[in-house]
Scaffold this motif. Sequence first.
Motif, short mmCIF file in Angstrom:
data_model
loop_
_atom_site.label_atom_id
_atom_site.label_comp_id
_atom_site.label_asym_id
_atom_site.label_seq_id
_atom_site.Cartn_x
_atom_site.Cartn_y
_atom_site.Cartn_z
N ILE A 10 0.94 -1.33 -0.12
CA ILE A 10 -0.07 -0.13 0.08
C ILE A 10 0.94 1.35 0.12
O ILE A 10 1.72 1.42 0.84
CB ILE A 10 -0.84 -0.02 1.12
CG1 ILE A 10 -1.98 -1.00 1.09
CG2 ILE A 10 -1.62 1.44 1.32
CD1 ILE A 10 -2.97 -1.17 2.47
N TRP A 50 -0.41 -4.34 -5.80
CA TRP A 50 0.01 -3.01 -5.39
C TRP A 50 -1.24 -2.19 -5.32
O TRP A 50 -2.26 -2.26 -6.41
CB TRP A 50 0.83 -2.37 -6.58
CG TRP A 50 2.12 -2.92 -6.51
CD1 TRP A 50 2.48 -4.09 -7.26
CD2 TRP A 50 3.51 -2.50 -5.81
NE1 TRP A 50 3.73 -4.45 -7.22
CE2 TRP A 50 4.54 -3.65 -6.42
CE3 TRP A 50 3.64 -1.71 -5.32
CZ2 TRP A 50 5.81 -3.50 -5.97
CZ3 TRP A 50 5.18 -1.44 -4.91
CH2 TRP A 50 6.11 -2.32 -5.21
N TYR A 51 -1.37 -1.32 -4.48
CA TYR A 51 -2.31 -0.39 -3.93
C TYR A 51 -2.04 0.93 -3.82
O TYR A 51 -1.26 1.12 -2.93
CB TYR A 51 -3.48 -1.01 -3.05
CG TYR A 51 -4.57 -0.08 -2.82
CD1 TYR A 51 -5.71 -0.26 -3.61
CD2 TYR A 51 -4.55 0.68 -1.56
CE1 TYR A 51 -6.79 0.71 -3.32
CE2 TYR A 51 -5.77 1.55 -1.44
CZ TYR A 51 -6.79 1.43 -1.96
OH TYR A 51 -7.93 2.33 -1.70
N GLN A 52 -2.47 1.99 -4.27
CA GLN A 52 -2.23 3.25 -4.14
C GLN A 52 -3.33 4.35 -3.89
O GLN A 52 -4.19 4.20 -4.42
CB GLN A 52 -1.19 4.00 -4.90
CG GLN A 52 -0.60 5.46 -4.48
CD GLN A 52 -1.46 6.75 -4.81
OE1 GLN A 52 -2.36 6.86 -5.52
NE2 GLN A 52 -1.21 7.69 -3.64
N ILE A 59 -7.62 3.83 2.41
CA ILE A 59 -6.58 2.80 2.91
C ILE A 59 -6.89 2.00 3.74
O ILE A 59 -6.80 0.92 4.14
CB ILE A 59 -5.31 3.87 3.23
CG1 ILE A 59 -4.92 4.41 2.13
CG2 ILE A 59 -3.96 3.17 3.94
CD1 ILE A 59 -3.80 5.69 2.20
N ARG A 62 -8.97 -0.69 2.50
CA ARG A 62 -8.13 -1.76 2.12
C ARG A 62 -7.41 -2.81 3.09
O ARG A 62 -7.19 -3.86 2.78
CB ARG A 62 -7.23 -1.07 1.20
CG ARG A 62 -6.27 -2.14 0.29
CD ARG A 62 -7.45 -2.85 -0.74
NE ARG A 62 -6.74 -3.92 -1.35
CZ ARG A 62 -6.80 -5.28 -1.07
NH1 ARG A 62 -7.37 -5.63 0.02
NH2 ARG A 62 -6.17 -6.18 -1.55
N ILE A 76 3.64 -1.30 3.84
CA ILE A 76 2.75 -0.07 3.59
C ILE A 76 3.72 1.15 3.64
O ILE A 76 4.69 1.36 4.75
CB ILE A 76 1.83 0.09 4.91
CG1 ILE A 76 1.00 1.27 4.48
CG2 ILE A 76 2.36 -0.05 5.82
CD1 ILE A 76 -0.14 1.30 5.30
#
Length: 144
Positions: A10, A50-52, A59, A62, A76
Amino acid sequence: MTSLKKFLIINGPNLNMLGAREPEIYGSLSLQEIIKYTENNLAGKCECVWYQSNIEGEIVTRIQELTKQDYSGLVINPGAYSHTSVAILDALHMLKIPVIEVHLSNTHRREEFRQTKLTAKASTIIMEGLGKNAYLMAIQSQLL
Ligand code: DQA
């Protein structure tokens, strides 16, 4: 055949601006380029998701979803939320998997307000100052 370990990575606010953002501190690579670099170095060794997001609540959501999913660890970089977010800290406290907090820069060499890291209280490991290698080395630490 055993399945590969899976990691969620993250990235918090402003990390989508890497490359353009204060390159003297964060380097010249974009987030996409760092992702590619990390994935190339880990090819065949694990699975990375991947997460942004620039939004605190997204956030948190997630991280909550992670409690129901089969991941081996969370990497993270909360960005500035590291210094401010009790909500992200509380969400991280729910996790039963290793949490590796990373910062591209060595925040100890920077402003006073960056010295407080609320989210690090829920982290298993914290790694700082590794630049583009931050995500790669965080994941590698879980593959040894
Ligand atoms: C950062 C450090 C934070 O203080 C800052 O707000 C960021 C990036 C880092 O990766 O060095 O956004 O998390």
